[in-house]
Design an enzyme around this catalytic site. Structure first.
Site, PDB file in Angstrom:
ATOM      1  N   ASN A  42      -2.107 -11.208   8.081  1.00 38.52           N
ATOM      2  CA  ASN A  42      -2.660  -9.831   8.302  1.00 38.52           C
ATOM      3  C   ASN A  42      -3.863 -10.678   7.829  1.00 38.52           C
ATOM      4  O   ASN A  42      -4.076 -10.906   6.833  1.00 38.52           O
ATOM      5  CB  ASN A  42      -2.054  -8.663   8.295  1.00 38.52           C
ATOM      6  N   GLU A  43      -4.762 -10.149   8.600  1.00 37.05           N
ATOM      7  CA  GLU A  43      -6.461 -10.769   7.853  1.00 37.05           C
ATOM      8  C   GLU A  43      -6.657 -11.970   7.718  1.00 37.05           C
ATOM      9  O   GLU A  43      -7.586 -11.793   6.571  1.00 37.05           O
ATOM     10  CB  GLU A  43      -6.839  -9.115   8.400  1.00 37.05           C
ATOM     11  N   GLN A  92       0.910  -1.217  -0.201  1.00 38.32           N
ATOM     12  CA  GLN A  92      -0.227   0.066  -0.013  1.00 38.32           C
ATOM     13  C   GLN A  92       0.784   1.958   0.393  1.00 38.32           C
ATOM     14  O   GLN A  92       0.065   2.212  -0.439  1.00 38.32           O
ATOM     15  CB  GLN A  92      -0.967  -0.724   1.334  1.00 38.32           C
ATOM     16  N   HIS A 132       0.858  -9.483   4.614  1.00 36.28           N
ATOM     17  CA  HIS A 132      -0.373  -8.279   4.080  1.00 36.28           C
ATOM     18  C   HIS A 132      -0.677  -8.217   3.293  1.00 36.28           C
ATOM     19  O   HIS A 132      -0.739  -7.652   2.211  1.00 36.28           O
ATOM     20  CB  HIS A 132       0.362  -6.852   4.654  1.00 36.28           C
TER      21      HIS A 132
HETATM   22  C1  BGC Z   1      -6.277  -4.343   6.049  1.00 36.01           C
HETATM   23  C2  BGC Z   1      -6.185  -2.349   5.164  1.00 36.01           C
HETATM   24  C3  BGC Z   1      -6.529  -1.570   5.639  1.00 36.01           C
HETATM   25  C4  BGC Z   1      -7.751  -1.314   5.614  1.00 36.01           C
HETATM   26  C5  BGC Z   1      -8.527  -0.288   5.525  1.00 36.01           C
HETATM   27  C6  BGC Z   1      -7.902  -3.604   6.447  1.00 36.01           C
HETATM   28  O1  BGC Z   1      -8.883  -4.955   6.544  1.00 36.01           O
HETATM   29  O2  BGC Z   1      -5.688  -4.635   6.724  1.00 36.01           O
HETATM   30  O3  BGC Z   1      -4.332  -3.235   4.379  1.00 36.01           O
HETATM   31  O4  BGC Z   1      -6.000  -0.944   4.503  1.00 36.01           O
HETATM   32  O5  BGC Z   1      -8.347  -2.469   6.649  1.00 36.01           O
HETATM   33  O6  BGC Z   1     -10.040  -0.814   4.698  1.00 36.01           O
END
Ligand code: BGC
Length: 400
Positions: free
Chosen positions: A162-163, A24, A118
């Site tokens: 991440n997530e 990002q 990520h």
């Molecule tokens: C993610 C980020 C994303 C943010 C806002 C999260 O889901 O880890 O990468 O930019 O939320 O949408």
């Protein structure tokens, strides 16, 4: 949590920082699956990531600003697609690049939290079937072992993935293709991807501990703050389990768990329902709902028991920076209330340090620091100074 005459004091050692992710902000992540998708013929992605914030070269400026503003922690991710551009080929130069970032953070008084994955993967990994292919966890573990020179010393917190719940949702959407359900709510995650990610996380945890037993390992979960309408409690629990709780349960033996929340999703007997009429919406269309993080922390603690919690992402896409301060004030009050109730919360990392590539578009601006797309000049917003100052005092003034 200490109550003083001035307000609520966050505990000593509490992480106070901001988060970013490599794809990002770095720019030109050309060996990644995302870069490829951005440039595919007929792509539905609105705009490509391009140079992003050029943080691949300008990470020193980013860290200088965060440290000067008053932050003590910086969560950033290292890019698998750069470190392992071809299967089994590890780039010494890229490993050295990320090690310089770790050293650079420490030299500025920022404690690095390093995310190993990520959302983006090497293009070769995606083309081999990605997370639902046989052997995906083996490949991830091999990559994690190769990060030893980056994380081996001076890194206290490592976030493996991440997530994962959003990665598993993306896996399902990709398989469904044109049959993907409409946007309301969260599609059901792909089961094979879910299983592979949980396995990959557990294997990575062992691999990271073998690199250094001092590293505190966790992963961060997208918390959608599922709220049951009266009578829909059972439906909500059933909805939440495969989309969220299964990933929280998988962290029961971790050193900490990352809580990431932005808004809420209300659930009726037949599934998600739209946000109430007339509510304020952020630039990404989500309901302005700073209370989300309080619910997310409590829900996570209920499932996971004693594992320490860290807010690894929380923030708002807005071009009105006063609303960012309002949102974050509300969110920090929730964190403070949860601390007062005895939840073991170890930190707050705001999303995001910089305006960045929001997975397909630069329009939703989440940053504390604005970035000029042509010159890459960084300009901290008032919210950055405000949140950084709070980092110095660690005291959240009482609501008046
Ligand atoms: C993610 C980020 C994303 C943010 C806002 C999260 O889901 O880890 O990468 O930019 O939320 O949408």
């Amino acid at each position: 949590m200490n109550v003083t005459a001035d307000g609520l004091r966050f505990p000593d050692g509490f992480l106070w920082g901001a988060s970013t992710a490599a794809h990002q902000i770095e720019g030109n992540n050309v060996n990644s699956d995302w870069w490829h998708m951005e440039h595919e013929a007929g792509t539905t992605i609105a705009e490509p990531s391009g140079d992003a914030a050029d943080s691949y070269h300008r990470w020193r400026e980013d860290m200088d600003l965060l440290a000067q503003l008053g932050f003590t922690d910086y969560r950033f991710s290292i890019e698998w697609a750069r470190i392992e551009p071809a299967p089994g080929h590890f780039s010494t130069a890229e490993i050295a690049h990320y090690r310089r970032m770790v050293d650079g953070a420490i030299a500025r008084g920022l404690r690095p939290m390093v995310t190993l994955h990520h959302f983006t993967v090497p293009r070769w990994f995606a083309e081999g079937g990605g997370w639902s292919a046989d052997g995906a966890a083996d490949l991830f573990e091999r990559y994690v072992r190769a990060t030893a020179p980056i994380i081996g010393t001076g890194v206290r917190h490592v976030c493996t993935i991440n997530e994962p719940n959003m990665i598993a949702v993306a896996g399902a959407v990709r398989k469904l293709g044109a049959e993907a359900p409409p946007a309301l709510g969260t599609p059901l995650p792909d089961k094979a991807t879910t299983d592979a990610l949980i396995q990959a996380h557990h294997r990575a945890r062992v691999a990271v501990k073998a690199i250094s037993a001092d590293i505190q390992v966790g992963w961060s979960i997208a918390n959608q703050v599922y709220q049951a309408l009266p009578g829909a409690e059972a439906a909500t629990a059933a909805y939440a389990h495969p989309r969220e709780d299964i990933f929280i349960e998988a962290a029961r033996d971790d050193d900490w768990i990352g809580v990431q929340s932005y808004t809420r999703t209300r659930i009726g007997p037949d599934g998600p329902i739209p946000a109430p009429d007339g509510v304020e919406r952020t630039l990404i269309g989500w309901e302005f709902y700073p209370q989300a993080v309080g619910h997310a922390l409590r829900h996570t603690a209920e499932i996971i028991g004693d594992v320490p919690l860290i807010v690894t992402e929380n923030g708002i896409a807005t071009d009105d920076d006063t609303r960012r301060i309002d949102y974050t004030t509300g969110a920090l009050r929730e964190v403070a209330a949860a601390l007062e109730d005895g939840l073991d919360i170890h930190g707050y990392l705001h999303w995001s340090a910089l305006d960045n590539y929001e997975w397909g578009s630069y329009k939703p601006t989440f940053g504390l620091i604005a970035v000029d797309p042509d010159t890459f000049e960084r300009t901290p917003k008032p919210s950055a100074a405000w949140l950084g100052d709070l980092g110095r005092t660690r005291v959240l003034p009482r609501a008046v």
